[in-house]
Motif scaffolding. Structure first.
Motif, mmCIF file in Angstrom:
data_model
loop_
_atom_site.group_PDB
_atom_site.id
_atom_site.type_symbol
_atom_site.label_atom_id
_atom_site.label_comp_id
_atom_site.label_asym_id
_atom_site.label_seq_id
_atom_site.Cartn_x
_atom_site.Cartn_y
_atom_site.Cartn_z
ATOM 1 N N GLU A 95 42.954 24.058 33.894
ATOM 2 C CA GLU A 95 44.275 24.650 33.682
ATOM 3 C C GLU A 95 44.365 25.344 32.325
ATOM 4 N N ARG A 178 43.234 31.127 49.905
ATOM 5 C CA ARG A 178 42.590 30.187 48.988
ATOM 6 C C ARG A 178 41.087 30.113 49.264
ATOM 7 N N ASP A 194 42.854 24.467 43.216
ATOM 8 C CA ASP A 194 44.137 25.074 43.563
ATOM 9 C C ASP A 194 45.059 25.135 42.356
ATOM 10 N N ARG A 195 45.117 24.048 41.591
ATOM 11 C CA ARG A 195 45.999 24.030 40.431
ATOM 12 C C ARG A 195 45.513 24.996 39.360
ATOM 13 N N ASP A 198 46.552 28.454 40.414
ATOM 14 C CA ASP A 198 47.990 28.646 40.208
ATOM 15 C C ASP A 198 48.292 28.941 38.753
ATOM 16 N N SER A 202 49.678 32.435 37.224
ATOM 17 C CA SER A 202 50.919 32.388 36.447
ATOM 18 C C SER A 202 50.736 33.064 35.085
ATOM 19 N N THR A 220 53.299 35.999 46.216
ATOM 20 C CA THR A 220 52.856 34.773 46.884
ATOM 21 C C THR A 220 53.303 34.800 48.333
ATOM 22 N N TYR A 222 53.616 32.222 50.961
ATOM 23 C CA TYR A 222 53.579 30.764 51.000
ATOM 24 C C TYR A 222 52.824 30.254 52.217
ATOM 25 N N TYR A 226 47.866 35.189 48.472
ATOM 26 C CA TYR A 226 48.495 36.159 47.582
ATOM 27 C C TYR A 226 48.172 37.575 48.040
#
Length: 233
Positions: A95, A178, A194-195, A198, A202, A220, A222, A226
Protein backbone atom coordinates in the motif's frame (compact mmCIF):
# COMPACT_ATOMS: atom_id res chain seq x y z
CA UNK A 1 28.73 -4.07 -17.68
CA UNK A 2 28.45 -0.27 -17.59
CA UNK A 3 25.05 -0.49 -19.30
CA UNK A 4 23.78 -3.21 -16.96
CA UNK A 5 20.91 -2.17 -14.69
CA UNK A 6 22.02 -0.94 -11.28
CA UNK A 7 20.38 -2.57 -8.25
CA UNK A 8 20.67 -0.87 -4.85
CA UNK A 9 20.68 -3.17 -1.81
CA UNK A 10 19.84 -1.79 1.63
CA UNK A 11 20.18 -4.31 4.46
CA UNK A 12 22.05 -4.15 7.76
CA UNK A 13 23.10 -7.82 7.57
CA UNK A 14 26.48 -8.22 5.76
CA UNK A 15 25.74 -11.81 4.72
CA UNK A 16 22.44 -10.81 3.11
CA UNK A 17 24.16 -8.02 1.19
CA UNK A 18 26.88 -10.43 0.05
CA UNK A 19 24.43 -13.10 -1.10
CA UNK A 20 22.30 -10.63 -3.02
CA UNK A 21 25.24 -8.84 -4.63
CA UNK A 22 26.82 -12.12 -5.71
CA UNK A 23 23.60 -13.52 -7.20
CA UNK A 24 22.71 -10.29 -9.00
CA UNK A 25 26.18 -9.69 -10.41
CA UNK A 26 26.35 -13.27 -11.67
CA UNK A 27 23.03 -12.58 -13.41
CA UNK A 28 24.50 -9.56 -15.20
CA UNK A 29 23.37 -6.71 -12.94
CA UNK A 30 25.48 -4.06 -11.26
CA UNK A 31 24.98 -3.64 -7.51
CA UNK A 32 25.71 -1.12 -4.81
CA UNK A 33 25.12 -2.10 -1.18
CA UNK A 34 24.33 -0.08 1.93
CA UNK A 35 23.95 -1.00 5.59
CA UNK A 36 22.18 2.18 6.72
CA UNK A 37 19.36 4.29 5.32
CA UNK A 38 21.34 7.52 5.74
CA UNK A 39 24.16 6.41 3.43
CA UNK A 40 21.65 4.95 0.99
CA UNK A 41 19.69 8.21 0.81
CA UNK A 42 22.90 10.20 0.38
CA UNK A 43 23.96 7.93 -2.49
CA UNK A 44 20.64 8.49 -4.29
CA UNK A 45 21.80 12.04 -5.01
CA UNK A 46 24.46 10.65 -7.38
CA UNK A 47 23.17 7.24 -8.52
CA UNK A 48 19.97 6.18 -10.26
CA UNK A 49 19.20 2.52 -9.55
CA UNK A 50 16.72 0.62 -11.67
CA UNK A 51 15.53 -1.28 -8.60
CA UNK A 52 15.97 -1.02 -4.83
CA UNK A 53 15.94 -3.97 -2.44
CA UNK A 54 14.89 -2.63 0.95
CA UNK A 55 14.97 -4.36 4.34
CA UNK A 56 12.40 -3.02 6.79
CA UNK A 57 14.41 -3.67 9.96
CA UNK A 58 16.93 -0.85 9.59
CA UNK A 59 18.98 0.48 12.52
CA UNK A 60 18.60 4.17 11.69
CA UNK A 61 15.29 4.61 9.88
CA UNK A 62 11.82 3.13 9.62
CA UNK A 63 11.94 0.97 6.50
CA UNK A 64 8.29 1.53 5.60
CA UNK A 65 8.72 5.31 5.73
CA UNK A 66 11.68 4.96 3.39
CA UNK A 67 9.65 2.79 0.99
CA UNK A 68 6.90 5.41 0.94
CA UNK A 69 9.38 8.18 0.18
CA UNK A 70 11.00 6.18 -2.63
CA UNK A 71 7.59 5.38 -4.13
CA UNK A 72 6.74 9.08 -4.11
CA UNK A 73 10.04 10.49 -5.36
CA UNK A 74 11.80 7.74 -7.33
CA UNK A 75 11.10 5.87 -10.54
CA UNK A 76 12.95 2.77 -9.32
CA UNK A 77 11.19 -0.51 -8.76
CA UNK A 78 10.96 -1.15 -5.01
CA UNK A 79 11.16 -4.66 -3.61
CA UNK A 80 10.94 -5.20 0.14
CA UNK A 81 13.00 -8.07 1.57
CA UNK A 82 12.02 -8.62 5.18
CA UNK A 83 11.67 -11.15 7.95
CA UNK A 84 8.25 -9.71 8.75
CA UNK A 85 5.96 -12.42 7.45
CA UNK A 86 2.57 -11.21 8.71
CA UNK A 87 -0.04 -10.55 6.04
CA UNK A 88 -0.60 -7.04 7.38
CA UNK A 89 3.11 -6.21 6.95
CA UNK A 90 2.95 -7.29 3.30
CA UNK A 91 -0.27 -5.36 2.71
CA UNK A 92 1.16 -2.21 4.33
CA UNK A 93 4.36 -2.42 2.29
CA UNK A 94 2.44 -2.74 -0.97
CA UNK A 95 0.00 0.00 0.00
CA UNK A 96 2.91 2.36 0.68
CA UNK A 97 4.24 1.83 -2.83
CA UNK A 98 6.42 -1.28 -2.92
CA UNK A 99 6.21 -3.29 -6.13
CA UNK A 100 6.93 -6.64 -4.49
CA UNK A 101 7.52 -8.20 -1.07
CA UNK A 102 9.91 -11.12 -0.43
CA UNK A 103 10.04 -12.83 2.96
CA UNK A 104 13.30 -13.93 4.58
CA UNK A 105 14.76 -16.51 4.34
CA UNK A 106 14.76 -16.44 0.56
CA UNK A 107 16.47 -18.05 -2.41
CA UNK A 108 18.75 -15.54 -4.21
CA UNK A 109 17.57 -16.98 -7.54
CA UNK A 110 14.00 -15.96 -6.65
CA UNK A 111 15.10 -12.38 -6.03
CA UNK A 112 16.89 -12.30 -9.38
CA UNK A 113 13.78 -13.67 -11.12
CA UNK A 114 11.49 -11.12 -9.52
CA UNK A 115 13.79 -8.23 -10.45
CA UNK A 116 13.95 -9.46 -14.03
CA UNK A 117 10.17 -9.71 -14.12
CA UNK A 118 9.87 -6.10 -12.99
CA UNK A 119 12.53 -4.65 -15.28
CA UNK A 120 11.60 -6.51 -18.44
CA UNK A 121 8.39 -4.50 -18.76
CA UNK A 122 9.27 -1.87 -21.35
CA UNK A 123 8.88 1.81 -20.54
CA UNK A 124 7.46 2.53 -23.98
CA UNK A 125 3.85 2.02 -24.86
CA UNK A 126 3.25 -0.85 -27.29
CA UNK A 127 0.30 1.10 -28.67
CA UNK A 128 2.36 3.95 -30.05
CA UNK A 129 6.01 2.97 -29.67
CA UNK A 130 6.41 6.12 -27.57
CA UNK A 131 7.56 6.76 -24.05
CA UNK A 132 5.50 9.97 -23.85
CA UNK A 133 1.72 9.94 -24.21
CA UNK A 134 -0.89 12.71 -24.03
CA UNK A 135 -4.49 12.45 -22.91
CA UNK A 136 -7.14 14.94 -21.74
CA UNK A 137 -4.54 17.73 -21.58
CA UNK A 138 -2.13 15.63 -19.50
CA UNK A 139 1.31 14.35 -20.56
CA UNK A 140 2.74 11.12 -19.12
CA UNK A 141 6.48 10.64 -19.56
CA UNK A 142 7.31 7.01 -18.75
CA UNK A 143 11.05 7.53 -19.15
CA UNK A 144 11.15 10.31 -16.57
CA UNK A 145 8.32 8.92 -14.41
CA UNK A 146 6.49 12.22 -14.52
CA UNK A 147 2.99 13.53 -15.11
CA UNK A 148 2.47 17.05 -16.49
CA UNK A 149 -0.88 18.73 -15.90
CA UNK A 150 -2.72 20.92 -18.45
CA UNK A 151 -1.46 23.98 -16.56
CA UNK A 152 2.16 22.84 -17.01
CA UNK A 153 2.82 21.75 -13.43
CA UNK A 154 4.75 18.50 -13.10
CA UNK A 155 4.21 15.67 -10.60
CA UNK A 156 6.51 12.65 -10.15
CA UNK A 157 5.12 9.15 -10.62
CA UNK A 158 6.30 6.17 -8.62
CA UNK A 159 7.31 3.04 -10.52
CA UNK A 160 4.10 1.33 -9.38
CA UNK A 161 1.89 4.28 -10.38
CA UNK A 162 3.58 4.48 -13.80
CA UNK A 163 2.91 0.77 -14.38
CA UNK A 164 -0.78 1.21 -13.56
CA UNK A 165 -1.08 4.33 -15.75
CA UNK A 166 0.72 2.60 -18.63
CA UNK A 167 -1.70 -0.33 -18.33
CA UNK A 168 -4.61 2.11 -18.66
CA UNK A 169 -3.13 4.12 -21.55
CA UNK A 170 -2.38 0.88 -23.43
CA UNK A 171 -6.03 -0.17 -23.08
CA UNK A 172 -8.19 2.96 -23.33
CA UNK A 173 -11.96 2.60 -23.20
CA UNK A 174 -11.71 -1.11 -22.38
CA UNK A 175 -12.73 -2.87 -19.19
CA UNK A 176 -9.65 -4.04 -17.26
CA UNK A 177 -10.51 -6.75 -14.77
CA UNK A 178 -8.60 -7.68 -11.61
CA UNK A 179 -7.40 -10.83 -13.34
CA UNK A 180 -5.99 -8.78 -16.22
CA UNK A 181 -4.29 -6.44 -13.75
CA UNK A 182 -2.68 -9.41 -12.04
CA UNK A 183 -1.49 -10.80 -15.35
CA UNK A 184 -0.14 -7.44 -16.56
CA UNK A 185 1.42 -6.14 -13.37
CA UNK A 186 2.43 -9.39 -11.68
CA UNK A 187 2.15 -10.28 -8.02
CA UNK A 188 0.32 -12.78 -5.87
CA UNK A 189 -3.46 -13.01 -6.14
CA UNK A 190 -5.41 -12.21 -3.02
CA UNK A 191 -6.54 -9.40 -0.75
CA UNK A 192 -3.07 -7.83 -0.51
CA UNK A 193 -2.87 -7.43 -4.30
CA UNK A 194 -6.41 -6.04 -4.51
CA UNK A 195 -5.78 -3.54 -1.73
CA UNK A 196 -2.45 -2.48 -3.23
CA UNK A 197 -4.16 -1.86 -6.59
CA UNK A 198 -6.92 0.16 -4.95
CA UNK A 199 -4.34 2.34 -3.20
CA UNK A 200 -2.27 2.87 -6.36
CA UNK A 201 -5.33 3.79 -8.41
CA UNK A 202 -6.46 6.16 -5.65
CA UNK A 203 -3.04 7.85 -5.67
CA UNK A 204 -3.12 8.06 -9.47
CA UNK A 205 -6.56 9.65 -9.37
CA UNK A 206 -5.30 12.21 -6.87
CA UNK A 207 -2.37 13.11 -9.13
CA UNK A 208 -4.79 13.41 -12.07
CA UNK A 209 -6.90 15.77 -9.91
CA UNK A 210 -9.92 13.54 -10.18
CA UNK A 211 -13.09 14.14 -8.19
CA UNK A 212 -13.14 11.03 -5.94
CA UNK A 213 -16.95 10.96 -6.06
CA UNK A 214 -17.15 11.31 -9.84
CA UNK A 215 -13.82 10.56 -11.56
CA UNK A 216 -13.72 11.48 -15.28
CA UNK A 217 -10.71 9.46 -16.42
CA UNK A 218 -10.50 6.27 -14.34
CA UNK A 219 -13.98 4.83 -13.83
CA UNK A 220 -14.71 2.00 -11.41
CA UNK A 221 -17.08 -0.64 -12.74
CA UNK A 222 -18.14 -2.24 -9.47
CA UNK A 223 -17.68 -5.98 -9.39
CA UNK A 224 -15.89 -5.94 -12.75
CA UNK A 225 -12.83 -3.65 -12.83
CA UNK A 226 -11.84 -0.26 -14.26
CA UNK A 227 -12.12 1.68 -17.54
CA UNK A 228 -9.77 4.48 -18.65
CA UNK A 229 -11.96 6.91 -20.61
CA UNK A 230 -9.45 9.32 -22.16
CA UNK A 231 -8.42 9.43 -25.82
CA UNK A 232 -4.69 8.78 -26.21
CA UNK A 233 -2.59 11.05 -28.43
Amino acid sequence: MTDAPLIAILDDEPEIRRLLSQALEQAGFRTQSFSRATEFEAALRRITPEACLIDLGLPDRDGLALVHRLATESGAAIIIISGRAQVQDRVTGLELGADDYIIKPFEPAEVVARIRARLRRPAQSPRSGATTLRFAGWTADFDRYSLTAPDGSETPLSHAEAEVLRMFTDNPRRLITRAQMLETLGGAAGDSFDRAMDVRISRLRTKLREDPKNPRLIKTIYGAGYIFLAEIQ
